[in-house]
Scaffold this active site. Structure first.
Site, PDB file in Angstrom:
ATOM      1  N   GLU A  36     -22.704  16.922  -2.331  1.00 42.53           N
ATOM      2  CA  GLU A  36     -23.256  15.746  -3.028  1.00 42.53           C
ATOM      3  C   GLU A  36     -23.205  15.961  -4.540  1.00 42.53           C
ATOM      4  O   GLU A  36     -23.273  17.092  -5.026  1.00 42.53           O
ATOM      5  CB  GLU A  36     -24.709  15.507  -2.585  1.00 42.53           C
ATOM      6  CG  GLU A  36     -24.796  14.987  -1.165  1.00 42.53           C
ATOM      7  CD  GLU A  36     -26.226  14.781  -0.690  1.00 42.53           C
ATOM      8  OE1 GLU A  36     -27.166  15.095  -1.445  1.00 42.53           O
ATOM      9  OE2 GLU A  36     -26.385  14.305   0.446  1.00 42.53           O
ATOM     10  N   GLN A  90      -9.237  -5.882  -1.886  1.00 40.61           N
ATOM     11  CA  GLN A  90      -9.740  -6.462  -0.615  1.00 40.61           C
ATOM     12  C   GLN A  90     -10.754  -7.530  -1.034  1.00 40.61           C
ATOM     13  O   GLN A  90     -11.969  -7.364  -0.932  1.00 40.61           O
ATOM     14  CB  GLN A  90     -10.376  -5.363   0.253  1.00 40.61           C
ATOM     15  CG  GLN A  90     -10.937  -5.857   1.584  1.00 40.61           C
ATOM     16  CD  GLN A  90      -9.875  -6.156   2.641  1.00 40.61           C
ATOM     17  OE1 GLN A  90      -8.759  -5.684   2.559  1.00 40.61           O
ATOM     18  NE2 GLN A  90     -10.212  -6.961   3.633  1.00 40.61           N
ATOM     19  N   HIS A 120      -8.660  -7.559 -10.263  1.00 38.39           N
ATOM     20  CA  HIS A 120      -7.653  -8.199  -9.415  1.00 38.39           C
ATOM     21  C   HIS A 120      -7.952  -9.685  -9.170  1.00 38.39           C
ATOM     22  O   HIS A 120      -7.033 -10.499  -9.159  1.00 38.39           O
ATOM     23  CB  HIS A 120      -7.541  -7.450  -8.092  1.00 38.39           C
ATOM     24  CG  HIS A 120      -6.392  -7.919  -7.278  1.00 38.39           C
ATOM     25  ND1 HIS A 120      -5.089  -7.777  -7.699  1.00 38.39           N
ATOM     26  CD2 HIS A 120      -6.344  -8.584  -6.109  1.00 38.39           C
ATOM     27  CE1 HIS A 120      -4.292  -8.311  -6.798  1.00 38.39           C
ATOM     28  NE2 HIS A 120      -5.022  -8.814  -5.831  1.00 38.39           N
ATOM     29  N   LYS A 182       7.200 -12.705  -4.595  1.00 38.36           N
ATOM     30  CA  LYS A 182       7.039 -11.509  -3.757  1.00 38.36           C
ATOM     31  C   LYS A 182       6.438 -11.879  -2.404  1.00 38.36           C
ATOM     32  O   LYS A 182       5.556 -12.721  -2.326  1.00 38.36           O
ATOM     33  CB  LYS A 182       6.097 -10.543  -4.481  1.00 38.36           C
ATOM     34  CG  LYS A 182       5.682  -9.335  -3.680  1.00 38.36           C
ATOM     35  CD  LYS A 182       4.899  -8.341  -4.512  1.00 38.36           C
ATOM     36  CE  LYS A 182       3.405  -8.544  -4.399  1.00 38.36           C
ATOM     37  NZ  LYS A 182       2.633  -7.522  -5.110  1.00 38.36           N
ATOM     38  N   ARG A 184       4.599  -9.785   0.731  1.00 38.03           N
ATOM     39  CA  ARG A 184       4.146  -8.458   1.165  1.00 38.03           C
ATOM     40  C   ARG A 184       4.327  -8.324   2.671  1.00 38.03           C
ATOM     41  O   ARG A 184       3.843  -9.140   3.444  1.00 38.03           O
ATOM     42  CB  ARG A 184       2.679  -8.246   0.760  1.00 38.03           C
ATOM     43  CG  ARG A 184       2.191  -6.854   1.091  1.00 38.03           C
ATOM     44  CD  ARG A 184       0.904  -6.473   0.391  1.00 38.03           C
ATOM     45  NE  ARG A 184       1.046  -6.100  -1.003  1.00 38.03           N
ATOM     46  CZ  ARG A 184       1.561  -4.962  -1.442  1.00 38.03           C
ATOM     47  NH1 ARG A 184       2.039  -4.081  -0.579  1.00 38.03           N
ATOM     48  NH2 ARG A 184       1.633  -4.709  -2.723  1.00 38.03           N
TER      49      ARG A 184
HETATM   50  C1  R5P Z   1      -1.014  -7.229  -5.837  1.00 39.94           C
HETATM   51  O1  R5P Z   1      -1.380  -8.364  -5.664  1.00 39.94           O
HETATM   52  C2  R5P Z   1      -1.076  -6.552  -7.154  1.00 39.94           C
HETATM   53  O2  R5P Z   1      -0.993  -7.462  -8.198  1.00 39.94           O
HETATM   54  C3  R5P Z   1       0.019  -5.517  -7.298  1.00 39.94           C
HETATM   55  O3  R5P Z   1       1.276  -6.158  -7.257  1.00 39.94           O
HETATM   56  C4  R5P Z   1      -0.057  -4.536  -6.190  1.00 39.94           C
HETATM   57  O4  R5P Z   1      -1.343  -4.017  -6.123  1.00 39.94           O
HETATM   58  C5  R5P Z   1       0.930  -3.423  -6.393  1.00 39.94           C
HETATM   59  O5  R5P Z   1       0.829  -2.573  -5.304  1.00 39.94           O
HETATM   60  P1  R5P Z   1       2.008  -1.601  -4.924  1.00 39.94           P
HETATM   61  O6  R5P Z   1       2.315  -0.760  -6.128  1.00 39.94           O
HETATM   62  O7  R5P Z   1       1.439  -0.783  -3.791  1.00 39.94           O
HETATM   63  O8  R5P Z   1       3.163  -2.444  -4.493  1.00 39.94           O
END
Ligand code: R5P
Length: 281
Positions: A36, A90, A120, A182, A184
């Site tokens: 801790e 998240q 974010h 993009k 994901r």
């Molecule tokens: C996502 O929405 C963020 O803006 C970044 O594009 C993302 O966190 C980048 O993550 P990674 O380097 O794992 O692709």
């Protein structure tokens, strides 16, 4: 005013204290035998105004921040700066049964004023217990870019969510900016759609809020190199750079990585200290 640098943000705290000529308090960070954390602020500050600066890159950084906040309960006013806040991505319940981790983390932070940097999702600010403000470090990245010797530069965001970053970074430079699309596929895998961008023979700076696994940047760099870009720099506010991200970026053809010191890494060539100093002055 006193500045307290948390374990994860010592250099940034020192830079802010230097800019504002505020006292930089010394804290001791140790661990008990069971693992801790033990924290003690060694300088006197009771009755004074205090600003804690601590990024929460790891779970341990978050606990450390909570302990510092508790240790400052006798301050007359408490500001907390979280330059990089972990768990912020998240920010939704993507699947049923998931927590909105960003809200859970934000709710633990109690202060008079809370500042984040390019968080974010700014909606997270509503969940802090205190007056919360999100600061923008992209203009300081823009200033750094201005000093590079570049051929017909253009700033590109890897997705429409980051278009604001590209716009703000280019604002004072009068540079062209654009964005890509993009998708994901998983935590590490993304696809970037080609777009009819005129990058042939030009120097490109890709800008994003975070580079984590490097998947987004590596895909974008490869695409732009295939489209004939002369050189491609990867820029971000928060260089999380987990695992082998740096290798991925250079293997994809990056000329360099430009990041701020919200997370202190070798690529943190731009300081967010002026942005923080201006906000808390
Ligand atoms: C996502 O929405 C963020 O803006 C970044 O594009 C993302 O966190 C980048 O993550 P990674 O380097 O794992 O692709």
């Amino acid at each position: 005013m006193n500045i307290i640098g948390g374990h994860a943000s010592q250099l940034l705290a020192a830079r802010v204290s230097e800019l504002l000529k505020y006292k930089l308090l010394i804290s001791e960070f140790k661990r008990f035998p069971d693992g801790e954390q033990y924290i003690r602020i060694l300088d006197e500050f009771a009755g004074d105004s205090v600003t804690i600066i601590q990024s929460t890159v790891t779970d341990s950084d978050l606990v450390s921040l909570l302990l510092l906040i508790e240790a400052c309960s006798e301050a007359s006013e408490l500001n907390v700066i979280i330059p990089y806040m972990g768990y912020a991505r998240q920010d939704k319940r993507f699947k049923s049964g998931e927590p909105i981790s960003a809200h859970a983390v934000a709710r633990t932070v109690k202060a008079d004023n809370i500042y984040t940097i390019n968080i974010h999702d700014p909606d997270i600010l509503d969940h802090f217990d205190g007056n919360a403000v999100n600061l923008d470090a992209t203009p300081v990245i823009g200033k750094y870019i201005k000093n590079l010797v570049l051929v017909k530069p253009i700033i590109i965001a890897p997705d429409d969510g980051a278009i604001g970053l590209a716009r703000n970074a280019s604002r004072d430079l009068g540079l062209e900016y654009d964005y890509l699309e993009k998708t994901r596929l998983s935590g590490e895998e993304v696809t970037i759609q080609p777009k009819n961008l005129d990058v042939k023979g030009r120097d490109v700076i890709i800008i994003d809020d975070i580079i984590s696994t490097g998947g987004t940047m590596a895909e974008t760099i490869s695409l732009l190199r295939k489209q004939g870009a002369h050189s491609v720099y990867a820029a971000c506010v928060h260089p999380v750079l987990s695992n082998n991200a740096v290798l991925k970026l250079f293997r994809a053809g990056a000329r360099g990585i430009i990041a701020t010191d919200t997370i202190d890494k070798g690529v943190s060539v731009v300081s967010a200290a002026p942005v923080i100093a201006k906000a808390i002055k």
